[in-house]
Design a protein around this motif. Structure first.
Motif, PDB file in Angstrom:
ATOM      1  N   UNK A 165       0.824  -1.219  -0.003  1.00  0.00           N
ATOM      2  CA  UNK A 165      -0.109   0.024  -0.131  1.00  0.00           C
ATOM      3  C   UNK A 165       0.662   1.417  -0.076  1.00  0.00           C
ATOM      4  N   UNK A 166       2.126   1.189   0.516  1.00  0.00           N
ATOM      5  CA  UNK A 166       2.883   2.183   0.516  1.00  0.00           C
ATOM      6  C   UNK A 166       3.811   2.533  -0.634  1.00  0.00           C
ATOM      7  N   UNK A 167       4.294   1.356  -1.273  1.00  0.00           N
ATOM      8  CA  UNK A 167       5.411   1.077  -2.522  1.00  0.00           C
ATOM      9  C   UNK A 167       4.633   1.061  -3.767  1.00  0.00           C
ATOM     10  N   UNK A 168       3.310   0.854  -3.908  1.00  0.00           N
ATOM     11  CA  UNK A 168       2.801   0.439  -5.265  1.00  0.00           C
ATOM     12  C   UNK A 168       2.882   1.857  -5.869  1.00  0.00           C
ATOM     13  N   UNK A 169       3.310   1.602  -7.257  1.00  0.00           N
ATOM     14  CA  UNK A 169       3.405   2.911  -7.981  1.00  0.00           C
ATOM     15  C   UNK A 169       1.942   3.460  -8.066  1.00  0.00           C
ATOM     16  N   UNK A 170       1.854   4.858  -8.009  1.00  0.00           N
ATOM     17  CA  UNK A 170       0.517   5.494  -8.310  1.00  0.00           C
ATOM     18  C   UNK A 170       0.670   6.261  -9.507  1.00  0.00           C
TER      19      UNK A 170
ATOM     20  N   UNK B 218      -2.803  -3.538 -16.168  1.00  0.00           N
ATOM     21  CA  UNK B 218      -3.330  -3.781 -14.764  1.00  0.00           C
ATOM     22  C   UNK B 218      -2.385  -4.962 -14.216  1.00  0.00           C
ATOM     23  N   UNK B 219      -2.620  -4.761 -12.701  1.00  0.00           N
ATOM     24  CA  UNK B 219      -2.024  -5.824 -12.061  1.00  0.00           C
ATOM     25  C   UNK B 219      -0.407  -5.499 -11.940  1.00  0.00           C
ATOM     26  N   UNK B 220      -0.148  -4.434 -11.561  1.00  0.00           N
ATOM     27  CA  UNK B 220       1.328  -3.755 -11.385  1.00  0.00           C
ATOM     28  C   UNK B 220       1.901  -5.096 -10.269  1.00  0.00           C
ATOM     29  N   UNK B 221       3.144  -5.311 -10.327  1.00  0.00           N
ATOM     30  CA  UNK B 221       3.764  -6.357  -9.540  1.00  0.00           C
ATOM     31  C   UNK B 221       5.021  -5.793  -8.942  1.00  0.00           C
ATOM     32  N   UNK B 222       5.459  -4.661  -9.209  1.00  0.00           N
ATOM     33  CA  UNK B 222       6.308  -4.085  -8.789  1.00  0.00           C
ATOM     34  C   UNK B 222       6.685  -2.431  -8.583  1.00  0.00           C
ATOM     35  N   UNK B 223       7.798  -1.964  -8.097  1.00  0.00           N
ATOM     36  CA  UNK B 223       7.729  -0.582  -8.002  1.00  0.00           C
ATOM     37  C   UNK B 223       8.291   0.261  -9.156  1.00  0.00           C
ATOM     38  N   UNK B 224       8.396  -0.437 -10.360  1.00  0.00           N
ATOM     39  CA  UNK B 224       9.011   0.112 -11.595  1.00  0.00           C
ATOM     40  C   UNK B 224      10.607  -0.028 -11.649  1.00  0.00           C
TER      41      UNK B 224
ATOM     42  N   UNK C 180      11.948  -2.789  -9.293  1.00  0.00           N
ATOM     43  CA  UNK C 180      12.109  -4.402  -8.673  1.00  0.00           C
ATOM     44  C   UNK C 180      10.739  -4.941  -8.394  1.00  0.00           C
ATOM     45  N   UNK C 181      10.818  -6.116  -8.410  1.00  0.00           N
ATOM     46  CA  UNK C 181       9.585  -6.913  -8.036  1.00  0.00           C
ATOM     47  C   UNK C 181       9.549  -6.890  -6.570  1.00  0.00           C
ATOM     48  N   UNK C 182       8.276  -6.679  -6.202  1.00  0.00           N
ATOM     49  CA  UNK C 182       7.944  -6.875  -4.691  1.00  0.00           C
ATOM     50  C   UNK C 182       7.020  -8.132  -4.389  1.00  0.00           C
ATOM     51  N   UNK C 183       7.549  -8.866  -3.578  1.00  0.00           N
ATOM     52  CA  UNK C 183       6.638  -9.956  -3.133  1.00  0.00           C
ATOM     53  C   UNK C 183       5.411  -9.564  -2.662  1.00  0.00           C
ATOM     54  N   UNK C 184       5.113  -8.632  -2.000  1.00  0.00           N
ATOM     55  CA  UNK C 184       3.737  -7.953  -1.563  1.00  0.00           C
ATOM     56  C   UNK C 184       2.827  -7.574  -2.819  1.00  0.00           C
TER      57      UNK C 184
END
Length: 118
Positions: A30-35, A71-77, A79-83
């Protein structure tokens, strides 16, 4: 409800990043997902194909060079984030987008094996 197809280029990019150990194991998605602003900054320096590679799902019927397509972004643009992968699995499962759910789940398992999580 929107329909999604699996973005094979994004799956391949995520695999490559995982294999290169370019991932974050613990983060608050919720804090690191790209907006939207993060996406705009990324697009100012990169192509739509590079942007697309961060999204496991492509919206059926949406124009290619639009944010609505991805849709369904999986990283912070970067690195991949497990979360991020967990969020993709959850959201895809919640809305019955089975192919995206399975792709995200397989990537999560790959990340966990690579990171030595048992």
């Amino acid at each position: 409800m929107a329909r999604y197809e699996v973005n094979d280029a994004a799956v391949a990019k995520a695999r490559d990043l995982i294999d290169a150990h370019q991932y974050v194991l613990e983060s608050d998605w919720g804090l690191v997902a790209p907006n939207a602003e993060d996406g705009n900054r990324f697009l100012a320096r990169h192509t739509w194909d590079e942007y697309a590679a961060w999204h496991l799902g492509l919206t059926v019927g949406a124009s290619d060079d639009t944010k609505a397509r991805h849709a369904f972004v999986y990283g912070d643009l970067r690195r991949v984030h497990r979360s991020g992968l967990i969020a993709c699995v959850y959201r895809a499962a919640e809305w019955r987008h089975k192919k995206v759910e399975i792709a995200a789940h397989e990537l999560l398992q790959r990340l966990d094996r690579t990171a030595g999580i048992e």
